[in-house]
Design an enzyme around this catalytic site. Structure first.
Site, PDB file in Angstrom:
ATOM      1  N   GLU A 116       0.831  -1.203   0.000  1.00  0.00           N
ATOM      2  CA  GLU A 116       0.000   0.000   0.000  1.00  0.00           C
ATOM      3  C   GLU A 116       0.865   1.252   0.000  1.00  0.00           C
ATOM      4  O   GLU A 116       0.590   2.213  -0.712  1.00  0.00           O
ATOM      5  CB  GLU A 116      -0.898   0.025   1.240  1.00  0.00           C
ATOM      6  CG  GLU A 116      -1.941  -1.061   1.234  1.00  0.00           C
ATOM      7  CD  GLU A 116      -2.680  -1.049   2.555  1.00  0.00           C
ATOM      8  OE1 GLU A 116      -3.893  -0.851   2.524  1.00  0.00           O
ATOM      9  OE2 GLU A 116      -2.041  -1.213   3.597  1.00  0.00           O
ATOM     10  N   ASP A 153      -9.884 -11.000   4.477  1.00  0.00           N
ATOM     11  CA  ASP A 153     -10.141 -12.379   4.921  1.00  0.00           C
ATOM     12  C   ASP A 153     -11.280 -12.318   5.927  1.00  0.00           C
ATOM     13  O   ASP A 153     -11.696 -11.243   6.337  1.00  0.00           O
ATOM     14  CB  ASP A 153      -8.878 -12.977   5.563  1.00  0.00           C
ATOM     15  CG  ASP A 153      -8.371 -12.130   6.720  1.00  0.00           C
ATOM     16  OD1 ASP A 153      -7.511 -11.280   6.495  1.00  0.00           O
ATOM     17  OD2 ASP A 153      -8.903 -12.279   7.848  1.00  0.00           O
TER      18      ASP A 153
HETATM   19  N1  ADE Z   1      -5.673  -7.878   9.230  1.00  0.00           N
HETATM   20  C1  ADE Z   1      -6.174  -8.491   8.159  1.00  0.00           C
HETATM   21  N2  ADE Z   1      -6.756  -9.657   8.499  1.00  0.00           N
HETATM   22  C2  ADE Z   1      -6.589  -9.778   9.853  1.00  0.00           C
HETATM   23  C3  ADE Z   1      -6.943 -10.755  10.787  1.00  0.00           C
HETATM   24  N3  ADE Z   1      -7.569 -11.871  10.405  1.00  0.00           N
HETATM   25  N4  ADE Z   1      -6.604 -10.556  12.091  1.00  0.00           N
HETATM   26  C4  ADE Z   1      -5.941  -9.433  12.461  1.00  0.00           C
HETATM   27  N5  ADE Z   1      -5.580  -8.479  11.598  1.00  0.00           N
HETATM   28  C5  ADE Z   1      -5.906  -8.642  10.309  1.00  0.00           C
END
Ligand code: ADE
Length: 251
Positions: A31, A218
């Site tokens: 980024e 995610d």
């Molecule tokens: N950033 C992106 N995905 C994450 C996750 N699953 N846990 C903590 N920070 C994150």
């Protein structure tokens, strides 16, 4: 102090005639690289083991930097931005794990506030409460957040946008069990990440406006690790640069 025009917009000049300086804080290298590619004149200024990139973007004075990962690292970055680089506002872009139902990979979350899901000084203080602050959450700046929300709508017109609470903690949440437990404990939290609440608290302490946007990489579940890595390579940098560009074009 910042001048406002009749419509409540911030002018780019401060009362001491210094131009307003905006910090763009990115969570990921990808980024930051995409933001630096938009800056014609960035100069590296190392401090505290970090590289702060000072320059311009669409006519704004900008300092771009990596937050680094986790709450302590992000707090150090935010403090250095305020104390040493004298930024007047901080905008954070990054990725997060979707927590609430319906907050899916590729969606965008603009934070109204942050809390720490791993802060627990009970029984001395209520669980999640930040000791001696009398609260468990810090709101983002309403006006800056509205500007960031508008920028997301311009930059990513097809994206699903959520607004609300984001939970931060020093854990990459990567099991369905932990994700469900967090959802049950914090039904208001839309997403989980590792830095925002720390930056929000530092900005609260200094009275510096703060806004944050997170693209969901995610679902913080058993597949989180693979989804996260795929997402940051394929999407995160494009999203973040497009949002930053639209944000600075808009004011
Ligand atoms: N950033 C992106 N995905 C994450 C996750 N699953 N846990 C903590 N920070 C994150």
């Amino acid at each position: 102090m910042v001048w406002e025009d009749g419509e409540g917009n911030l002018s780019s000049y401060l009362m001491d005639n210094r131009r307003m300086r905006t910090a763009i804080v990115s969570a990921m290298h990808e980024e930051l690289a995409a933001v630096l590619a938009l800056m014609p004149d960035e100069q590296k200024q190392p401090l505290a083991g970090r590289d702060f990139w000072v320059g311009h973007l669409h006519g704004h004075d900008v300092v771009a930097v990596l937050s680094r990962i986790g709450k302590v690292a992000a707090a150090t970055t935010a403090t250095a931005l305020i104390e040493r680089f004298e930024v007047d506002r901080i905008v954070f872009t990054g990725v997060a794990g979707g927590l609430a139902p319906g907050v899916e990979v590729g969606h965008v979350v603009v934070a109204d506030g942050f809390m720490q899901h791993d802060l627990d000084a009970s029984p001395i203080f209520p669980k999640y409460q930040v000791p001696l602050y009398g609260t468990d959450r810090f709101a983002t700046d309403a006006k800056l957040t509205q500007q960031l929300d508008a920028a997301v709508r311009v930059a990513l017109p097809g994206s699903r946008l959520h607004r609300g609470l984001v939970a931060s903690g020093d854990r990459f949440v990567s099991t369905t069990g932990e994700s469900r437990a967090l959802q049950a404990a914090l039904p208001e939290a839309l997403a989980v990440e590792m830095e925002g609440a720390a930056v929000a608290q530092v900005c609260h302490d200094y009275g510096v406006p703060f806004a944050a946007v997170r693209t969901i990489s995610d679902r913080a579940d058993d597949e989180a690790h693979g989804d996260f890595l795929r997402f940051i390579q394929e999407v995160a940098s494009r999203h973040s640069a497009a949002i930053v560009e639209a944000f600075l074009r808009g004011g």
